[in-house]
Design an enzyme around this catalytic site. Structure first.
Site, PDB file in Angstrom:
ATOM      1  N   ARG A   1       0.819  -1.223   0.000  1.00  0.00           N
ATOM      2  CA  ARG A   1       0.000   0.000   0.000  1.00  0.00           C
ATOM      3  C   ARG A   1       0.849   1.268   0.000  1.00  0.00           C
ATOM      4  O   ARG A   1       0.359   2.365  -0.219  1.00  0.00           O
ATOM      5  CB  ARG A   1      -0.952  -0.005   1.195  1.00  0.00           C
ATOM      6  CG  ARG A   1      -2.407  -0.081   0.787  1.00  0.00           C
ATOM      7  CD  ARG A   1      -3.389   0.053   1.933  1.00  0.00           C
ATOM      8  NE  ARG A   1      -3.373  -1.053   2.861  1.00  0.00           N
ATOM      9  CZ  ARG A   1      -2.896  -1.005   4.103  1.00  0.00           C
ATOM     10  NH1 ARG A   1      -2.370   0.113   4.589  1.00  0.00           N
ATOM     11  NH2 ARG A   1      -2.940  -2.072   4.876  1.00  0.00           N
TER      12      ARG A   1
ATOM     13  N   TYR B   1     -20.164  13.684 -14.544  1.00  0.00           N
ATOM     14  CA  TYR B   1     -20.352  12.227 -14.445  1.00  0.00           C
ATOM     15  C   TYR B   1     -21.150  11.924 -13.171  1.00  0.00           C
ATOM     16  O   TYR B   1     -20.780  12.364 -12.087  1.00  0.00           O
ATOM     17  CB  TYR B   1     -18.992  11.535 -14.412  1.00  0.00           C
ATOM     18  CG  TYR B   1     -19.071  10.085 -14.078  1.00  0.00           C
ATOM     19  CD1 TYR B   1     -19.914   9.229 -14.778  1.00  0.00           C
ATOM     20  CD2 TYR B   1     -18.315   9.548 -13.042  1.00  0.00           C
ATOM     21  CE1 TYR B   1     -20.000   7.885 -14.455  1.00  0.00           C
ATOM     22  CE2 TYR B   1     -18.380   8.209 -12.717  1.00  0.00           C
ATOM     23  CZ  TYR B   1     -19.233   7.384 -13.419  1.00  0.00           C
ATOM     24  OH  TYR B   1     -19.319   6.056 -13.099  1.00  0.00           O
TER      25      TYR B   1
ATOM     26  N   ASP C   1     -12.027  17.816 -13.799  1.00  0.00           N
ATOM     27  CA  ASP C   1     -12.039  16.441 -14.299  1.00  0.00           C
ATOM     28  C   ASP C   1     -11.823  16.530 -15.810  1.00  0.00           C
ATOM     29  O   ASP C   1     -12.706  16.940 -16.559  1.00  0.00           O
ATOM     30  CB  ASP C   1     -13.378  15.768 -13.961  1.00  0.00           C
ATOM     31  CG  ASP C   1     -13.422  14.305 -14.411  1.00  0.00           C
ATOM     32  OD1 ASP C   1     -12.627  13.920 -15.284  1.00  0.00           O
ATOM     33  OD2 ASP C   1     -14.283  13.560 -13.895  1.00  0.00           O
TER      34      ASP C   1
ATOM     35  N   LYS D   1     -10.221   5.456 -19.232  1.00  0.00           N
ATOM     36  CA  LYS D   1     -10.794   5.867 -20.519  1.00  0.00           C
ATOM     37  C   LYS D   1      -9.683   6.064 -21.562  1.00  0.00           C
ATOM     38  O   LYS D   1      -9.046   5.109 -21.951  1.00  0.00           O
ATOM     39  CB  LYS D   1     -11.640   7.129 -20.325  1.00  0.00           C
ATOM     40  CG  LYS D   1     -12.513   7.108 -19.070  1.00  0.00           C
ATOM     41  CD  LYS D   1     -13.548   6.014 -19.089  1.00  0.00           C
ATOM     42  CE  LYS D   1     -14.501   6.178 -17.923  1.00  0.00           C
ATOM     43  NZ  LYS D   1     -15.333   4.995 -17.704  1.00  0.00           N
TER      44      LYS D   1
HETATM   45  N1  PLP Z   1     -14.839  11.087 -14.581  1.00  0.00           N
HETATM   46  C1  PLP Z   1     -15.474  10.898 -15.744  1.00  0.00           C
HETATM   47  C2  PLP Z   1     -15.678  12.067 -16.657  1.00  0.00           C
HETATM   48  C3  PLP Z   1     -15.944   9.628 -16.094  1.00  0.00           C
HETATM   49  O1  PLP Z   1     -16.603   9.460 -17.262  1.00  0.00           O
HETATM   50  C4  PLP Z   1     -15.738   8.546 -15.192  1.00  0.00           C
HETATM   51  C5  PLP Z   1     -16.241   7.187 -15.495  1.00  0.00           C
HETATM   52  O2  PLP Z   1     -17.096   6.971 -16.305  1.00  0.00           O
HETATM   53  C6  PLP Z   1     -15.076   8.798 -13.996  1.00  0.00           C
HETATM   54  C7  PLP Z   1     -14.628  10.069 -13.721  1.00  0.00           C
HETATM   55  C8  PLP Z   1     -14.835   7.688 -13.014  1.00  0.00           C
HETATM   56  O3  PLP Z   1     -13.746   6.929 -13.440  1.00  0.00           O
HETATM   57  P1  PLP Z   1     -13.587   5.358 -13.161  1.00  0.00           P
HETATM   58  O4  PLP Z   1     -14.646   4.648 -13.946  1.00  0.00           O
HETATM   59  O5  PLP Z   1     -12.188   5.077 -13.614  1.00  0.00           O
HETATM   60  O6  PLP Z   1     -13.765   5.174 -11.693  1.00  0.00           O
END
Ligand code: PLP
Length: 383
Positions: free
Chosen positions: A56, A107, A178, A203
């Site tokens: 960790r 999201y 983000d 992604k």
């Molecule tokens: N931020 C955005 C814009 C996303 O589309 C997503 C997931 O769909 C996340 C954060 C969360 O990421 P993760 O699926 O890797 O937990």
């Protein structure tokens, strides 16, 4: 003695562009016989008496990925088990009883994190529209954090990050962006004045739909230290294999992004003229209401995500998606393969999008094959 987490990495030429840096950053130094790639270190424990004692605490593979993402975004990166794990850790930077300004087009997993924290009395949420800069800044008065997703899910909203970050700073709030849809190759929020950038590397950075991983990149070392401690204490650590794969995916990000973005722009243009489509959301279109802001904030391009509204019923929209043979009817985004889904099937998105809105993640297949599949399905179902 070399830090076991951050062994010396290849020095980068400050004149190299980001498209070169994605290929070279985080590699081991070029000594005779050195490997080209960092190793995948599969060990839960380490011999006593070093900073690295337990799984960790860190991993040499995360170190390489963090090095690369940190260089690209211009800050200190902390890798997590997923984008949401990174988001949860960042949310904990809001002091108890503090306030976060959050865009309603975000999201829904991230919205859930904040709304549940609010329900527990941990913090207050002020909802705004991220593309209304004046409203964001009005809400930022007395707030601790402004959180914008840009480019945002699922309406492909572009926020004026430089104006928001500058205004939030004046008001004493930190700005988190983000940038999952934009990646460091289309938007570098720390350079635009933000304090923390979040990537779901699941992604576009990973790029092959074969891993989950997240990263926060911080301007301030104290924020990075807080996040690293949070990751340690919550155990939200990335796997060694995932870190390796994310870094391998990063190597091809520039070429994948260029191709997928060009195809997205072409598909968006054709969808605008399609009789089976009621509206297209893609800031790369000259008629898109966000076009001016997008070309200012994202001069290199708006990425490979677009959404459109089918001119039909929910049932017809679902029928179009099931009729597709090349596009996969699935959630997520940013892989080499094209994905599409109707977002209102999620309760979290039904409140912010129309019932027939489809979000498309354009991959790197031949654009004419993609178009033939999509156009054929729309014509077959909608006549
Ligand atoms: N931020 C955005 C814009 C996303 O589309 C997503 C997931 O769909 C996340 C954060 C969360 O990421 P993760 O699926 O890797 O937990």
């Amino acid at each position: 003695m070399a830090d076991p987490l951050y062994p010396p990495h290849l020095a980068l030429d400050p004149d190299w562009t980001a498209d070169t840096v994605v290929v070279q950053a985080g590699r081991p130094v070029r000594t005779a016989g050195a490997p080209m790639n960092p190793s995948i270190s599969l060990s839960s424990t380490y011999v006593h008496d070093a900073s690295l004692e337990y799984g960790r605490d860190g991993n040499v593979g995360w170190g390489a990925l963090e090095e690369a993402l940190g260089v690209l975004d211009g800050g200190r990166a902390v890798a997590f088990a997923s984008g949401l794990a990174a988001a949860t850790a960042i949310a904990d930077l809001v002091p108890p009883g503090g306030t976060v300004v959050l865009s309603s087009v975000t999201y829904f997993g991230v919205r859930n994190v904040f709304e549940r924290m609010q329900a527990r009395g941990r913090l207050h949420v002020r909802m705004v529209q991220a593309d209304d800069t004046a409203a964001v800044l009005a809400a930022a008065d007395g707030a601790d954090m402004v959180w914008v997703e840009s480019i945002a899910n699922p309406l492909i909203v572009v926020a004026d990050v430089p104006a928001i970050a500058a205004g939030a700073r004046e008001r004493g709030a930190i700005t988190v962006v983000d940038a999952t849809f934009a990646t460091p190759l289309r938007q570098r929020p720390l350079h635009l004045g933000a304090d923390i950038v979040l990537h779901s590397a699941t992604k576009l950075i990973g790029g092959h739909s074969d891993l989950l991983l997240g990263a926060a990149v911080c301007r301030d070392d104290a924020h990075a230290a807080f996040l690293a401690t949070h990751r340690h204490d919550h155990g939200s650590i990335p796997g060694a294999l995932e870190a390796f794969l994310a870094l391998r995916g990063l190597r091809t990000l520039a070429v994948r992004l260029d191709r997928a973005e060009a195809s997205a722009a072409e598909i968006a243009r054709r969808l605008v003229a399609h009789p089976g489509v009621a509206a297209v959301h893609y800031p790369g279109l000259p008629d898109d209401p966000q076009h001016e802001r997008a070309s200012r904030v994202l001069p290199q391009g708006p990425g490979p995500m677009l959404s459109f509204e089918v001119a039909g019923t929910v049932e017809q929209t679902e029928a179009v998606l099931s009729r597709l043979r090349l596009w996969t009817h699935a959630t997520s985004l940013g892989g080499v393969e094209s994905l599409i889904e109707r977002r209102a099937r999620y309760a979290g998105d039904a409140a912010v999008v129309g019932p027939t809105l489809c979000r498309a993640s354009v991959g790197i297949e031949d654009v004419e094959d993609l178009w033939a599949d999509l156009d054929g399905a729309l014509r077959e179902i909608l006549g």
